[in-house]
Design a protein around this motif. Structure first.
Motif, PDB file in Angstrom:
ATOM      1  N   GLU A  33       7.133   3.008  10.015  1.00 47.77           N
ATOM      2  CA  GLU A  33       8.157   2.652   9.023  1.00 47.77           C
ATOM      3  C   GLU A  33       8.598   1.207   9.153  1.00 47.77           C
ATOM      4  O   GLU A  33       8.666   0.461   8.169  1.00 47.77           O
ATOM      5  N   VAL A  34       8.884   0.787  10.367  1.00 50.08           N
ATOM      6  CA  VAL A  34       9.433  -0.558  10.540  1.00 50.08           C
ATOM      7  C   VAL A  34       8.374  -1.626  10.246  1.00 50.08           C
ATOM      8  O   VAL A  34       8.674  -2.662   9.646  1.00 50.08           O
ATOM      9  N   ILE A  35       7.128  -1.371  10.617  1.00 54.07           N
ATOM     10  CA  ILE A  35       6.043  -2.319  10.312  1.00 54.07           C
ATOM     11  C   ILE A  35       5.812  -2.375   8.797  1.00 54.07           C
ATOM     12  O   ILE A  35       5.641  -3.456   8.206  1.00 54.07           O
ATOM     13  N   ARG A  94       7.961  -1.701   6.344  1.00 54.08           N
ATOM     14  CA  ARG A  94       9.084  -2.361   5.664  1.00 54.08           C
ATOM     15  C   ARG A  94       9.076  -3.872   5.900  1.00 54.08           C
ATOM     16  O   ARG A  94       9.302  -4.661   4.997  1.00 54.08           O
ATOM     17  N   ARG A  95       8.795  -4.265   7.131  1.00 54.82           N
ATOM     18  CA  ARG A  95       8.832  -5.693   7.463  1.00 54.82           C
ATOM     19  C   ARG A  95       7.748  -6.469   6.714  1.00 54.82           C
ATOM     20  O   ARG A  95       8.029  -7.479   6.060  1.00 54.82           O
ATOM     21  N   TYR A  96       6.512  -6.021   6.769  1.00 60.27           N
ATOM     22  CA  TYR A  96       5.416  -6.846   6.258  1.00 60.27           C
ATOM     23  C   TYR A  96       5.154  -6.632   4.763  1.00 60.27           C
ATOM     24  O   TYR A  96       4.585  -7.505   4.108  1.00 60.27           O
ATOM     25  N   THR A  97       5.610  -5.504   4.225  1.00 58.41           N
ATOM     26  CA  THR A  97       5.617  -5.372   2.763  1.00 58.41           C
ATOM     27  C   THR A  97       6.548  -6.417   2.170  1.00 58.41           C
ATOM     28  O   THR A  97       6.237  -7.055   1.152  1.00 58.41           O
ATOM     29  N   ARG A  98       7.700  -6.598   2.835  1.00 60.10           N
ATOM     30  CA  ARG A  98       8.666  -7.583   2.344  1.00 60.10           C
ATOM     31  C   ARG A  98       8.143  -9.001   2.477  1.00 60.10           C
ATOM     32  O   ARG A  98       8.297  -9.830   1.571  1.00 60.10           O
ATOM     33  N   LEU A  99       7.528  -9.338   3.601  1.00 60.43           N
ATOM     34  CA  LEU A  99       6.995 -10.689   3.777  1.00 60.43           C
ATOM     35  C   LEU A  99       5.926 -10.996   2.735  1.00 60.43           C
ATOM     36  O   LEU A  99       5.875 -12.110   2.189  1.00 60.43           O
ATOM     37  N   LEU A 100       5.084 -10.012   2.445  1.00 57.27           N
ATOM     38  CA  LEU A 100       4.062 -10.218   1.422  1.00 57.27           C
ATOM     39  C   LEU A 100       4.690 -10.401   0.050  1.00 57.27           C
ATOM     40  O   LEU A 100       4.274 -11.268  -0.731  1.00 57.27           O
ATOM     41  N   LYS A 101       5.687  -9.576  -0.257  1.00 55.82           N
ATOM     42  CA  LYS A 101       6.353  -9.645  -1.553  1.00 55.82           C
ATOM     43  C   LYS A 101       7.032 -10.994  -1.749  1.00 55.82           C
ATOM     44  O   LYS A 101       7.022 -11.567  -2.857  1.00 55.82           O
ATOM     45  N   GLU A 102       7.646 -11.530  -0.668  1.00 53.28           N
ATOM     46  CA  GLU A 102       8.371 -12.805  -0.753  1.00 53.28           C
ATOM     47  C   GLU A 102       7.467 -13.997  -0.465  1.00 53.28           C
ATOM     48  O   GLU A 102       7.939 -15.139  -0.427  1.00 53.28           O
ATOM     49  N   ASN A 103       6.193 -13.713  -0.217  1.00 52.71           N
ATOM     50  CA  ASN A 103       5.213 -14.769   0.042  1.00 52.71           C
ATOM     51  C   ASN A 103       5.631 -15.668   1.213  1.00 52.71           C
ATOM     52  O   ASN A 103       5.544 -16.896   1.154  1.00 52.71           O
ATOM     53  N   LYS A 104       6.088 -15.033   2.299  1.00 52.18           N
ATOM     54  CA  LYS A 104       6.538 -15.766   3.485  1.00 52.18           C
ATOM     55  C   LYS A 104       5.441 -15.742   4.553  1.00 52.18           C
ATOM     56  O   LYS A 104       4.561 -14.868   4.533  1.00 52.18           O
ATOM     57  N   ALA A 142       1.225   0.600  14.378  1.00 55.35           N
ATOM     58  CA  ALA A 142       1.328  -0.705  13.727  1.00 55.35           C
ATOM     59  C   ALA A 142       0.007  -1.082  13.066  1.00 55.35           C
ATOM     60  O   ALA A 142      -0.026  -1.532  11.912  1.00 55.35           O
ATOM     61  N   ARG A 143      -1.101  -0.893  13.764  1.00 56.55           N
ATOM     62  CA  ARG A 143      -2.414  -1.255  13.208  1.00 56.55           C
ATOM     63  C   ARG A 143      -2.765  -0.384  12.002  1.00 56.55           C
ATOM     64  O   ARG A 143      -3.392  -0.851  11.035  1.00 56.55           O
ATOM     65  N   ASP A 144      -2.374   0.884  12.036  1.00 56.45           N
ATOM     66  CA  ASP A 144      -2.659   1.789  10.926  1.00 56.45           C
ATOM     67  C   ASP A 144      -2.039   1.271   9.629  1.00 56.45           C
ATOM     68  O   ASP A 144      -2.696   1.246   8.577  1.00 56.45           O
ATOM     69  N   VAL A 145      -0.771   0.851   9.697  1.00 52.50           N
ATOM     70  CA  VAL A 145      -0.084   0.343   8.505  1.00 52.50           C
ATOM     71  C   VAL A 145      -0.673  -0.997   8.089  1.00 52.50           C
ATOM     72  O   VAL A 145      -0.962  -1.231   6.906  1.00 52.50           O
ATOM     73  N   LEU A 146      -0.843  -1.906   9.051  1.00 50.25           N
ATOM     74  CA  LEU A 146      -1.322  -3.257   8.732  1.00 50.25           C
ATOM     75  C   LEU A 146      -2.722  -3.233   8.102  1.00 50.25           C
ATOM     76  O   LEU A 146      -2.965  -3.875   7.065  1.00 50.25           O
ATOM     77  N   GLU A 147      -3.610  -2.493   8.721  1.00 49.53           N
ATOM     78  CA  GLU A 147      -5.010  -2.546   8.298  1.00 49.53           C
ATOM     79  C   GLU A 147      -5.307  -1.607   7.125  1.00 49.53           C
ATOM     80  O   GLU A 147      -6.014  -1.983   6.175  1.00 49.53           O
ATOM     81  N   ASN A 148      -4.752  -0.383   7.152  1.00 53.08           N
ATOM     82  CA  ASN A 148      -5.120   0.616   6.145  1.00 53.08           C
ATOM     83  C   ASN A 148      -4.225   0.594   4.913  1.00 53.08           C
ATOM     84  O   ASN A 148      -4.659   1.020   3.826  1.00 53.08           O
ATOM     85  N   GLU A 149      -2.969   0.157   5.067  1.00 50.18           N
ATOM     86  CA  GLU A 149      -2.064   0.145   3.918  1.00 50.18           C
ATOM     87  C   GLU A 149      -1.887  -1.247   3.324  1.00 50.18           C
ATOM     88  O   GLU A 149      -1.841  -1.411   2.100  1.00 50.18           O
ATOM     89  N   LEU A 150      -1.755  -2.270   4.192  1.00 49.19           N
ATOM     90  CA  LEU A 150      -1.424  -3.612   3.716  1.00 49.19           C
ATOM     91  C   LEU A 150      -2.608  -4.563   3.746  1.00 49.19           C
ATOM     92  O   LEU A 150      -2.491  -5.711   3.288  1.00 49.19           O
ATOM     93  N   ASP A 151      -3.713  -4.116   4.309  1.00 49.22           N
ATOM     94  CA  ASP A 151      -4.931  -4.932   4.375  1.00 49.22           C
ATOM     95  C   ASP A 151      -4.670  -6.271   5.081  1.00 49.22           C
ATOM     96  O   ASP A 151      -5.070  -7.330   4.613  1.00 49.22           O
TER      97      ASP A 151
END
Length: 604
Positions: free
Chosen positions: A440-442, A444-454, A472-481
């Protein structure tokens, strides 16, 4: 109060120890609240201060060292000046670990009394009685030996005033003879002047005279007398230092000087009273823009007396570039720049202390930068990633799965970037589910950074092991690419940093426990844990208050929200009165019920 761990405190002290000067002076040991707990003097500050943090000590010293949070040093021109300053600092601050000095000082002085037939006596008090004081001496033995030497070389009155005939000491040549015949004021003054010159270091004539007498005694085969004279010469050569005469030379004046380098100014102020340094003030700050350092010092002096309520002295000593006319017009006292003598020496000593303080700051910055940059370079090499300049670290905190929160800390170039820390209240899962919490925390954090282009971090550190890293890797690699490197900060059974888990290979990376990278991981892990647990305590306390308020009849969610938003804590609500609560739109009966309920002594 400080929140630093004993290891962090010791690390800061260890950083400063090599930077200490090989010079005489005083050191001030301070506790975490910046209170002076011990004052000492040293012929060599580096050796003396370092000795407190090396090797074993007795029980008392061990207790002192355990309470030292940081220290300050003041450099002096000689060991004698260090002794005088030590006495004044102890009298001023009364540190708990120093032997309490009685009124005046336990350190002895030699005094020429102010009377018709003056004496040279030992005293532990310096009074404004017209007497002339020399010292202080490190102990009574040193004062007594010097007094006995002067009795033999430059005798004054040594007998009582009631003597009717020549005393025993007169026959030994150790009394000026007022017991035998009247002695003129001029005769006394000549002896007093010789004693003054002796304490000012003019010992050549005395040594030559003693050598001549020693040779004469040896020629007469009076070896006992020759040996005594030899001992006197040896005492002068090895023991008698240049003493400071307690005169009016330094009476009630303040000395200011500075050192400027690389856009920083270091200022020192010495307050001189009764012939010695009573107090030292120091300031070190950046000098911005085109403002010259001498103008900075002029402004500092003006503020020193106007804003800090310091009592004005009789005169102020400053370096030549300072605007003396302006300061004299403001304070209506002499502002001078001495060109020679003791006052010039004191002005130079101020500058020396200012330079040492600024040099130490620059060397600490350099050492800190070298260590932090070295640590993140080691870390990047160990994980085989391009760099680790921008790091984000996460930790969770809960009690049996209740009130679960996460904290995130940020490190830029090896240093904490606190303005970018973030808190997360876990919403999507209940219980002690570390995998779900991390996801959840990964997310929320990196979806927001991508959305705000930070910018994205170079490395993500998870406080934990394989569970947190895989989440953390599951969310980063499989959900957020995203292909951000992830590593786990693994703890041992004592909740201390044990090792680093490489997330890509899922294997432990061996770090030397003494390496900079290992210590850096320790600091990150302690910081993110502190941040997460402090947030968890806030949430838990707020929920406890809310639970208590919910039990009061008439208090619903809206009223509870108003109270918490305005008062922040249960204690502040308890201390309020009915009218304070009425201002929030709460009815009088409910307000009265809240106050009575919270102040009921039988309430658990």
């Amino acid at each position: 109060m400080t929140t630093e761990s004993p290891e962090e405190i010791r690390h800061k002290i260890e950083q400063r120890l090599p930077l200490l000067p090989d010079l005489p002076g005083c050191y001030l040991m301070k506790d975490a609240s910046d209170k002076i707990i011990y004052v000492g003097k040293a012929k060599n500050l580096k050796n003396r201060v370092r000795s407190y943090f090396r090797g074993a000590h007795d029980t008392k010293t061990t207790k002192l060292v355990s309470e030292i949070h940081h220290f300050e040093t003041i450099v002096t021109n000689s060991n004698k000046e260090a002794l005088i300053l030590e006495i004044n600092l102890i009298q001023q601050y009364k540190p708990q670990y120093n032997i309490k000095l009685k009124e005046g000082s336990m350190y002895p002085y030699l005094k020429i009394t102010n009377e018709k037939d003056p004496q040279l006596i030992i005293t532990s008090q310096v009074l404004k009685d017209g007497g002339q004081y020399f010292g202080p001496f490190p102990n009574v033995q040193a004062a007594t030996a010097t007094q006995q030497l002067l009795h033999k070389i430059y005798p004054l009155r040594r007998c009582s005033k009631n003597e009717k005939r020549a005393c025993f000491y007169y026959h030994l040549g150790q009394c000026i003879g007022c017991c035998d015949h009247p002695v003129s004021k001029d005769a006394y003054q000549k002896q007093i002047n010789r004693i003054k010159r002796f304490f000012n270091g003019e010992v050549g004539p005395i040594k030559n005279d003693l050598k001549r007498k020693m040779e004469e005694a040896a020629e007469k085969l009076d070896f006992e007398q020759a040996a005594d004279l030899r001992d006197q010469i040896e005492y002068i050569e090895t023991t008698v230092e240049r003493q400071t005469v307690m005169s009016q030379d330094y009476d009630n004046m303040d000395v200011f000087n500075y050192y400027y380098d690389k856009g920083w100014i270091s200022i020192q102020a010495f307050m001189l009273r009764q012939g010695s340094i009573l107090k030292r003030k120091a300031a070190l700050f950046p000098s911005y823009g085109e403002k010259e350092p001498d103008n900075e010092l002029t402004t500092y002096i003006a503020r020193f007396y106007k804003e800090q309520n310091n009592v004005l002295p009789k005169a102020i000593l400053v370096p030549p570039a300072v605007d003396q006319e302006v300061l004299e017009a403001i304070f209506e006292i002499p502002v001078q720049t001495p060109l020679r003598g003791k006052k010039k020496s004191m002005l130079d000593l101020c500058e020396k202390n200012a330079k040492l303080a600024l040099d130490e700051k620059f060397r600490l910055i350099e050492a800190s930068t070298r260590k932090t940059l070295g640590a993140i370079e080691e870390l990047a090499d160990a994980l085989q990633i391009p760099q680790a300049n921008y790091i984000e670290a996460f930790d969770h905190s809960h009690i049996q799965g209740v009130h679960t929160v996460s904290g995130m800390v940020v490190y830029q170039n090896g240093k904490p970037d606190r303005k970018n820390y973030r808190k997360f209240k876990i919403k999507s899962s209940e219980g002690a589910n570390e995998f779900a919490h991390s996801q959840e925390v990964i997310r929320r954090r990196y979806t927001r950074l991508l959305k705000e282009n930070k910018p994205l971090p170079d490395l993500i550190l998870m406080d934990g092991g394989i569970i947190q890293v895989r989440a953390a890797r599951d969310v980063l690699e499989n959900e957020l690419d995203l292909s951000i490197p992830v590593a786990g900060m693994v703890k041992n059974d004592k909740h201390k940093t044990a090792s680093l888990l490489d997330g890509s290979k899922e294997k432990i990376v061996e770090l030397n426990p003494r390496s900079q990278a290992f210590h850096f991981i320790q600091r990150v892990q302690e910081e993110v844990h502190r941040y997460a647990i402090s947030y968890h305590r806030q949430i838990r306390a707020k929920n406890q208050v809310a639970s208590i308020l919910d039990t009061i009849p008439g208090v619903g969610p809206a009223t509870r929200s108003k109270l918490l938003k305005h008062f922040k804590s249960l204690q502040k609500i308890k201390e309020a009165d009915v009218e304070n609560l009425r201002k929030l739109g709460i009815t009088r009966p409910v307000a009265k019920r809240i106050i009575e309920f919270l102040n009921n002594p039988e309430r658990v």
